[in-house]
Design a protein around this motif. Structure first.
Motif, PDB file in Angstrom:
ATOM      1  N   ALA A   1     -12.850   7.227   2.604  1.00 39.14           N
ATOM      2  CA  ALA A   1     -11.792   7.134   1.588  1.00 39.14           C
ATOM      3  C   ALA A   1     -10.680   6.235   2.131  1.00 39.14           C
ATOM      4  O   ALA A   1      -9.601   6.689   2.504  1.00 39.14           O
ATOM      5  CB  ALA A   1     -11.266   8.518   1.242  1.00 39.14           C
ATOM      6  N   THR A   2     -10.983   4.962   2.222  1.00 35.41           N
ATOM      7  CA  THR A   2     -10.025   3.995   2.768  1.00 35.41           C
ATOM      8  C   THR A   2     -10.127   2.693   1.974  1.00 35.41           C
ATOM      9  O   THR A   2     -11.097   2.465   1.249  1.00 35.41           O
ATOM     10  CB  THR A   2     -10.339   3.659   4.247  1.00 35.41           C
ATOM     11  N   ARG A   3      -9.152   1.846   2.160  1.00 36.30           N
ATOM     12  CA  ARG A   3      -9.162   0.535   1.521  1.00 36.30           C
ATOM     13  C   ARG A   3      -8.950  -0.539   2.589  1.00 36.30           C
ATOM     14  O   ARG A   3      -8.492  -0.249   3.690  1.00 36.30           O
ATOM     15  CB  ARG A   3      -8.051   0.436   0.477  1.00 36.30           C
ATOM     16  N   ILE A   4      -9.284  -1.755   2.233  1.00 36.55           N
ATOM     17  CA  ILE A   4      -9.078  -2.873   3.151  1.00 36.55           C
ATOM     18  C   ILE A   4      -8.291  -3.952   2.416  1.00 36.55           C
ATOM     19  O   ILE A   4      -8.732  -4.472   1.394  1.00 36.55           O
ATOM     20  CB  ILE A   4     -10.428  -3.423   3.667  1.00 36.55           C
ATOM     21  N   VAL A   5      -7.100  -4.245   2.922  1.00 40.52           N
ATOM     22  CA  VAL A   5      -6.311  -5.350   2.373  1.00 40.52           C
ATOM     23  C   VAL A   5      -6.682  -6.585   3.184  1.00 40.52           C
ATOM     24  O   VAL A   5      -6.956  -6.502   4.383  1.00 40.52           O
ATOM     25  CB  VAL A   5      -4.798  -5.030   2.418  1.00 40.52           C
ATOM     26  N   HIS A   6      -6.743  -7.723   2.534  1.00 44.23           N
ATOM     27  CA  HIS A   6      -7.216  -8.925   3.221  1.00 44.23           C
ATOM     28  C   HIS A   6      -6.809 -10.169   2.450  1.00 44.23           C
ATOM     29  O   HIS A   6      -6.139 -10.076   1.418  1.00 44.23           O
ATOM     30  CB  HIS A   6      -8.738  -8.861   3.394  1.00 44.23           C
ATOM     31  N   ILE A   7      -7.225 -11.310   2.944  1.00 40.91           N
ATOM     32  CA  ILE A   7      -6.970 -12.571   2.259  1.00 40.91           C
ATOM     33  C   ILE A   7      -8.283 -13.078   1.654  1.00 40.91           C
ATOM     34  O   ILE A   7      -9.266 -13.251   2.364  1.00 40.91           O
ATOM     35  CB  ILE A   7      -6.388 -13.617   3.232  1.00 40.91           C
ATOM     36  N   GLY A   8      -8.288 -13.254   0.354  1.00 40.96           N
ATOM     37  CA  GLY A   8      -9.424 -13.874  -0.322  1.00 40.96           C
ATOM     38  C   GLY A   8      -9.186 -15.378  -0.360  1.00 40.96           C
ATOM     39  O   GLY A   8      -8.097 -15.825  -0.699  1.00 40.96           O
TER      40      GLY A   8
ATOM     41  N   PRO B   1     -16.418 -11.430  -3.166  1.00 39.36           N
ATOM     42  CA  PRO B   1     -16.798 -12.485  -4.114  1.00 39.36           C
ATOM     43  C   PRO B   1     -16.502 -13.897  -3.608  1.00 39.36           C
ATOM     44  O   PRO B   1     -17.095 -14.855  -4.087  1.00 39.36           O
ATOM     45  CB  PRO B   1     -15.951 -12.171  -5.353  1.00 39.36           C
ATOM     46  N   THR B   2     -15.578 -14.020  -2.659  1.00 40.42           N
ATOM     47  CA  THR B   2     -15.226 -15.340  -2.137  1.00 40.42           C
ATOM     48  C   THR B   2     -15.142 -15.240  -0.616  1.00 40.42           C
ATOM     49  O   THR B   2     -15.372 -14.168  -0.048  1.00 40.42           O
ATOM     50  CB  THR B   2     -13.849 -15.798  -2.649  1.00 40.42           C
ATOM     51  N   ASN B   3     -14.791 -16.334   0.020  1.00 45.28           N
ATOM     52  CA  ASN B   3     -14.463 -16.257   1.436  1.00 45.28           C
ATOM     53  C   ASN B   3     -13.355 -15.235   1.646  1.00 45.28           C
ATOM     54  O   ASN B   3     -12.508 -15.035   0.769  1.00 45.28           O
ATOM     55  CB  ASN B   3     -13.991 -17.618   1.946  1.00 45.28           C
ATOM     56  N   ALA B   4     -13.364 -14.595   2.799  1.00 48.60           N
ATOM     57  CA  ALA B   4     -12.379 -13.538   3.052  1.00 48.60           C
ATOM     58  C   ALA B   4     -11.983 -13.568   4.519  1.00 48.60           C
ATOM     59  O   ALA B   4     -12.779 -13.922   5.388  1.00 48.60           O
ATOM     60  CB  ALA B   4     -12.958 -12.179   2.691  1.00 48.60           C
ATOM     61  N   SER B   5     -10.732 -13.190   4.785  1.00 44.41           N
ATOM     62  CA  SER B   5     -10.223 -13.191   6.154  1.00 44.41           C
ATOM     63  C   SER B   5      -9.084 -12.186   6.286  1.00 44.41           C
ATOM     64  O   SER B   5      -8.689 -11.558   5.308  1.00 44.41           O
ATOM     65  CB  SER B   5      -9.730 -14.597   6.523  1.00 44.41           C
ATOM     66  N   ASP B   6      -8.565 -12.060   7.488  1.00 41.01           N
ATOM     67  CA  ASP B   6      -7.420 -11.185   7.784  1.00 41.01           C
ATOM     68  C   ASP B   6      -7.580  -9.751   7.272  1.00 41.01           C
ATOM     69  O   ASP B   6      -6.682  -9.210   6.616  1.00 41.01           O
ATOM     70  CB  ASP B   6      -6.127 -11.774   7.182  1.00 41.01           C
ATOM     71  N   PRO B   7      -8.711  -9.090   7.558  1.00 38.77           N
ATOM     72  CA  PRO B   7      -8.823  -7.706   7.095  1.00 38.77           C
ATOM     73  C   PRO B   7      -7.818  -6.794   7.803  1.00 38.77           C
ATOM     74  O   PRO B   7      -7.520  -6.997   8.971  1.00 38.77           O
ATOM     75  CB  PRO B   7     -10.255  -7.323   7.490  1.00 38.77           C
ATOM     76  N   ALA B   8      -7.303  -5.828   7.064  1.00 40.03           N
ATOM     77  CA  ALA B   8      -6.485  -4.760   7.670  1.00 40.03           C
ATOM     78  C   ALA B   8      -6.877  -3.460   6.996  1.00 40.03           C
ATOM     79  O   ALA B   8      -6.734  -3.300   5.779  1.00 40.03           O
ATOM     80  CB  ALA B   8      -4.998  -5.046   7.491  1.00 40.03           C
ATOM     81  N   TRP B   9      -7.381  -2.549   7.795  1.00 41.24           N
ATOM     82  CA  TRP B   9      -7.921  -1.292   7.285  1.00 41.24           C
ATOM     83  C   TRP B   9      -6.777  -0.316   7.031  1.00 41.24           C
ATOM     84  O   TRP B   9      -5.860  -0.224   7.839  1.00 41.24           O
ATOM     85  CB  TRP B   9      -8.880  -0.698   8.321  1.00 41.24           C
ATOM     86  N   SER B  10      -6.871   0.408   5.930  1.00 38.82           N
ATOM     87  CA  SER B  10      -5.817   1.380   5.599  1.00 38.82           C
ATOM     88  C   SER B  10      -6.032   2.672   6.362  1.00 38.82           C
ATOM     89  O   SER B  10      -7.127   2.931   6.857  1.00 38.82           O
ATOM     90  CB  SER B  10      -5.840   1.694   4.100  1.00 38.82           C
ATOM     91  N   PRO B  11      -5.004   3.516   6.425  1.00 39.64           N
ATOM     92  CA  PRO B  11      -5.226   4.890   6.864  1.00 39.64           C
ATOM     93  C   PRO B  11      -6.104   5.627   5.852  1.00 39.64           C
ATOM     94  O   PRO B  11      -6.378   5.115   4.769  1.00 39.64           O
ATOM     95  CB  PRO B  11      -3.811   5.493   6.890  1.00 39.64           C
ATOM     96  N   LEU B  12      -6.515   6.828   6.216  1.00 36.19           N
ATOM     97  CA  LEU B  12      -7.329   7.648   5.331  1.00 36.19           C
ATOM     98  C   LEU B  12      -6.497   8.057   4.111  1.00 36.19           C
ATOM     99  O   LEU B  12      -5.350   8.474   4.251  1.00 36.19           O
ATOM    100  CB  LEU B  12      -7.785   8.889   6.107  1.00 36.19           C
ATOM    101  N   ILE B  13      -7.091   7.940   2.920  1.00 33.00           N
ATOM    102  CA  ILE B  13      -6.382   8.310   1.693  1.00 33.00           C
ATOM    103  C   ILE B  13      -6.673   9.773   1.394  1.00 33.00           C
ATOM    104  O   ILE B  13      -7.826  10.166   1.252  1.00 33.00           O
ATOM    105  CB  ILE B  13      -6.859   7.443   0.518  1.00 33.00           C
ATOM    106  N   ARG B  14      -5.622  10.581   1.327  1.00 30.02           N
ATOM    107  CA  ARG B  14      -5.806  11.989   1.019  1.00 30.02           C
ATOM    108  C   ARG B  14      -4.899  12.421  -0.112  1.00 30.02           C
ATOM    109  O   ARG B  14      -3.899  11.793  -0.378  1.00 30.02           O
ATOM    110  CB  ARG B  14      -5.504  12.845   2.263  1.00 30.02           C
TER     111      ARG B  14
END
Lengths: 483, 174
Positions: A211-218, A470-483
Motif C-alpha cells: 500500500a504505497t505510491r511512487i512519485v517520479h518524473i515521467g 507509459p513513458t520514460n521514467a526517472s527519479d523514483p521516490a517511494w512513499s511511506p506505507l499508506i494507512r
C-alpha cells in the motif's frame, strides 16, 4: 462507526483511486485501532472536487499462530509457496471486485521475493467450496502449498466493499491471521494492498510495502520534439498512474512527505531552478528554495518538518547543503567546503545526514550530524559514489557507484562496512527505498540509449523487475506505507 | 586561463556580487522578505533570469553568427581549458565592442554521472566561465548563471564524441 466521529476527505474525481493518508485532519489517525481515515487528493484546483466521507473498518478474525515464516535476510531462503484462490463473491455484484482484488493480491506476491505463488489451475477446491467448507488441508498440501489465502468480497448497498480474509497454514491446519476491511468501492485496490501487506507481515515478520505510491518524473517528447519532464505518481504496482504537471518546464527530483500530502520538487518553471512544495489536497504550489544559482535535491526530514537541500547562493558556484525549517522557513547551513556537496539523505531518526561530496578528490559519501557537525567519510572503495539514500530501517545506505564505465546500485552499512553491489548496468541512478527497507527502486538508462525506466530490486540482489510506465521514467521516490 | 588567478577573481566576484545575492548564510527567514514567498504568490516571469538588461536584436544576431558562444570542459572538471580561454577572450572583446549588457551563462554536463551531482557540476562550470570573463574586465553584475546538469544535451549520441560536446558552457545574450 462509533458516535459522531465523521471524517471527511476530498477526492479529485470518480475514477480516481488515489487513497492517501492524512494526519492533517483532526489529529490522531488511529481511532481505537479500528477506524482509519483515508483521503484522496485534489491536486489541480481547477478540477472539480467533492467531499465524501470514507472509512476503512478493520477487525481481526480468529486466532493467529506464527508457524510459516521466512527470514528475509537470507538470500538463499526459498520463497514460501502460497495459494491465492479467487476471493468468493458473497453477492453477484461483488463478482468483478472479487476477481480484481484477487488479481491485485496475486500480482503483488508474484513481484515480491518472499513468495512463490502457485498456479490456480492446480487448486482442487473451488472458491465456493472454500467458502462453504473451509480449506481441505490435505488437498492444499498435495499441491505443496504452505499457506493458503481465503477471501470473501461483499458489496454493501452498492457503495461499500467488505473484504474478509483468512490466512491458513496447511501444515498445522491453523488459521495464521484473519481480518476484515471495509471501505468505499473506489478503494478496491487499496484494500487488496492492505490484505497483501497483512499476509507479507504474517509470513515475513516485517512490515509490508504494497500500500504505497511512487512519485517520479515521467519523460516524453513533446509535439515540438523537445524533452518533457512531468511530475507523476502511481501505485507501487504501476496502477493509478497520473501526471500532475504538463511537462512544459524542466522538473526533477520529487519526494513525498510522510503523509503523502505534500510533494517537494525542483522546477525550472520560472526560468531558473527553484524548489517548490505542492500541497496535494489544495493543489497549491509554494516556493521554498529561491536563491541565486542552484536550488536542488530537496529531501524531507523523516518528521516532515525540515527540508535538506543543495544551494550555491553566495558561494560562487560551489554547492553546499542547507536545511530549512518549514515552519519558520529559516535556513541553516550544514556544509562548509570548497568541494561539491549535494544529495543529502536523512537517517530515520533525522539526526544524521549522508551526502555526496568530491571534497576528497572524487565523489564519495560522507555522514554528518544534521546540524552539520562531525563530518566523517563513509566510502573508501575505488570508483565514484553518488546519490545516497538512507534506508527507512536505518541499517543500510543505498548509493550509486560508477567504476570502469559501469554503474551500480549498492548498499553499505552506516559504519562504512559490508559494501555490496546489487546491480550493474550502463547507467543506474537515484535509488529509493520501499518503506520496509527490503526493496530498492531506481532508474536505469538502457545501454547507449534514450530509454529510461524505473526498476525494483530486492535487497538480496535478486528479483530485478521493471516498473511498467507509459513513458520514460526517472527519479523514483517511494512513499511511506499508506494507512 | 591560469588557475592561479582564481583566488583573486573569487574575491573580486564576491565583492561585486554580494549586493545582488540573497545570501542564505545570514540565517534570515525568507518569509520576512516579502510576499514572493507566500503561498501561490509567485508570479511567473519574476525569476532572476530577467535581472539584467536585454541586448539589441542586431547584437544578438551578430553574436549568434560569431561562433564563440560555447566552451568545452574535461570530464568532471570545471577548469577553463586553453581552447575555452581563447573563446572567452573573443567574447569579451565582442562584448566590449557591442556594449553587451545582460548575459546568461549556462553550465551543462555529459550523461556519465548522476543527475544530482551533474546539477552541481553544471553550476560550477557556469561560474567558472563567469569568473574568467570578470577576470577579463567584464562587469560581474551583468551575469546570471544557470545549471542544466545533464538535462539539456547538445548532442543526442551516447558516445565519447557526443559527451565531449555536451560538457559545455553556453553564453546566452539576454
Amino acid at each position: 462507526m462509533t458516535g459522531g466521529d465523521v471524517w471527511f476527505c476530498r477526492l479529485r474525481d470518480l475514477g480516481d483511486l488515489r487513497c492517501l493518508l492524512s494526519d492533517g485532519f483532526g489529529g490522531s489517525f488511529y481511532f481505537r485501532d479500528l477506524w482509519f481515515f483515508v483521503h484522496g487528493a485534489d491536486m489541480v484546483p481547477a478540477m472539480r472536487t467533492f467531499i465524501l466521507s470514507l472509512f476503512i473498518l478493520t477487525a481481526s478474525i480468529g486466532q493467529a499462530f506464527a508457524a510459516v515464516t521466512i527470514n528475509l535476510s537470507n538470500p538463499g531462503e526459498s520463497p514460501v509457496p502460497i495459494a491465492v484462490p479467487t476471493f468468493y463473491a458473497v453477492n453477484p455484484e461483488a463478482q468483478s471486485y472479487a476477481e480484481d482484488i484477487t488479481g491485485v493480491v496475486r500480482n503483488n506476491f508474484k513481484n515480491s521475493t518472499p513468495f512463490k505463488i502457485l498456479n490456480e489451475k492446480g487448486y482442487l477446491q473451488t472458491p465456493e467450496q472454500l467458502f462453504q467448507n473451509g480449506p481441505l488441508f490435505n488437498d492444499w498440501r498435495s499441491i505443496n502449498t504452505d499457506v493458503v489465502l481465503v477471501g470473501t468480497v461483499e458489496v454493501i448497498n452498492g457503495q461499500q466493499l467488505k473484504v474478509d480474509y483468512r490466512l491458513y497454514d496447511t501444515q498445522t491446519e491453523k488459521q495464521l491471521k484473519g481480518h476484515s476491511f471495509k471501505s468505499d468501492l473506489r478503494f478496491m485496490r487499496h484494500l487488496a494492498h492492505r490484505v497483501s501487506d497483512d499476509v507479507y507481515t504474517q509470513v515475513t515478520g516485517e512490515p509490508g510495502y504494497f500500500a504505497t505510491r511512487i512519485v517520479h518524473i515521467g519523460e516524453d517528447k513533446g509535439l515540438d520534439g523537445k524533452n518533457q519532464t512531468k511530475l507523476c505518481v502511481m501505485d507501487q504496482d504501476s496502477a493509478n498512474y497520473q501526471c500532475l504537471t504538463d511537462g512544459s518546464s524542466l522538473t526533477l527530483g520529487p519526494k513525498f512527505n510522510k503523509t503523502l500530502q505534500t510533494i517537494i520538487y525542483m522546477s525550472y518553471e520560472s526560468g531558473t531552478p527553484k524548489l517548490y512544495l505542492l500541497d496535494m489536497p489544495t493543489g497549491k504550489q509554494t516556493i521554498v528554495g529561491d536563491f541565486e544559482g542552484l536550488n536542488s535535491t530537496p529531501r524531507f526530514s523523516p518528521d516532515g518538518k525540515r527540508v535538506a537541500m543543495t544551494m550555491t547562493a553566495g558561494h560562487e558556484g560551489n554547492s553546499e547543503i542547507y536545511e530549512m525549517d518549514l515552519g519558520s522557513r529559516r535556513l541553516s547551513r550544514l556544509t562548509y567546503h570548497r568541494g561539491i556537496d549535494t544529495s543529502p539523505s536523512y537517517n530515520p531518526e533525522g539526526d544524521k545526514i549522508v551526502f555526496n561530496s568530491d571534497r576528497g578528490g572524487s565523489p564519495a559519501l560522507y555522514i554528518m550530524n544534521s546540524d552539520g557537525s562531525n563530518v566523517t567519510r563513509l566510502t573508501y572503495g575505488t570508483g565514484r559514489y553518488y546519490s545516497p539514500a538512507w534506508s527507512p530501517r536505518g541499517d543500510l545506505i543505498a548509493f550509486v557507484k560508477q567504476r570502469a564505465g559501469v554503474f551500480h546500485i549498492g548498499v553499505i552499512d552506516p559504519q562504512g562496512n559490508e559494501e555490496r553491489l546489487l546491480t550493474d548496468s550502463w547507467m543506474d541512478d537515484n535509488p529509493t527505498w520501499a518503506p520496509n527497507g527490503r526493496v530498492i527502486a531506481f532508474q536505469r538508462q538502457a545501454n547507449r540509449s534514450d530509454r529510461s525506466r524505473m526498476f525494483t530490486i530486492d535487497l538480496t540482489g535478486y528479483n530485478l523487475r521493471e516498473l511498467p510506465t507509459p513513458t520514460n521514467a526517472s527519479d523514483p521516490a517511494w512513499s511511506p506505507l499508506i494507512r | 586561463m591560469n588557475i592561479k588567478n582564481a583566488g583573486l577573481l573569487a574575491v573580486v566576484v564576491a565583492l561585486s556580487a554580494c549586493s545582488c545575492l540573497k545570501s542564505p548564510d545570514l540565517n534570515v527567514s525568507p518569509v520576512a522578505n516579502g510576499s514572493k514567498y507566500g503561498e501561490s504568490a509567485y508570479a511567473a516571469g519574476q525569476g532572476s533570469k530577467i535581472r539584467s538588461a536585454a541586448n539589441d536584436m542586431s547584437v544578438k544576431e551578430k553574436f549568434a553568427a560569431s561562433g564563440f558562444d560555447m566552451v568545452y570542459f574535461d570530464y568532471d572538471s570545471a577548469a577553463v581549458r586553453d581552447d575555452a580561454a581563447a573563446t572567452l577572450r573573443q567574447f569579451a572583446d565582442f562584448a566590449k565592442e557591442n556594449n553587451v549588457q545582460g548575459v546568461t551563462l549556462e553550465g551543462h554536463c555529459d550523461e556519465r554521472g548522476t543527475r544530482e551531482y551533474n546539477l552541481a557540476l553544471g553550476e560550477r562550470r557556469a561560474v567558472a566561465v563567469k569568473k574568467y570573463l570578470i577576470g577579463l574586465g567584464m562587469d560581474a553584475g551583468q551575469f546570471t548563471t544557470i545549471s542544466f546538469g545533464k538535462e539539456r544535451p547538445a548532442m543526442d549520441g551516447h558516445d565519447e564524441a557526443s559527451w565531449a560536446k555536451n560538457r559545455r558552457g553556453v553564453i546566452v545574450l539576454n
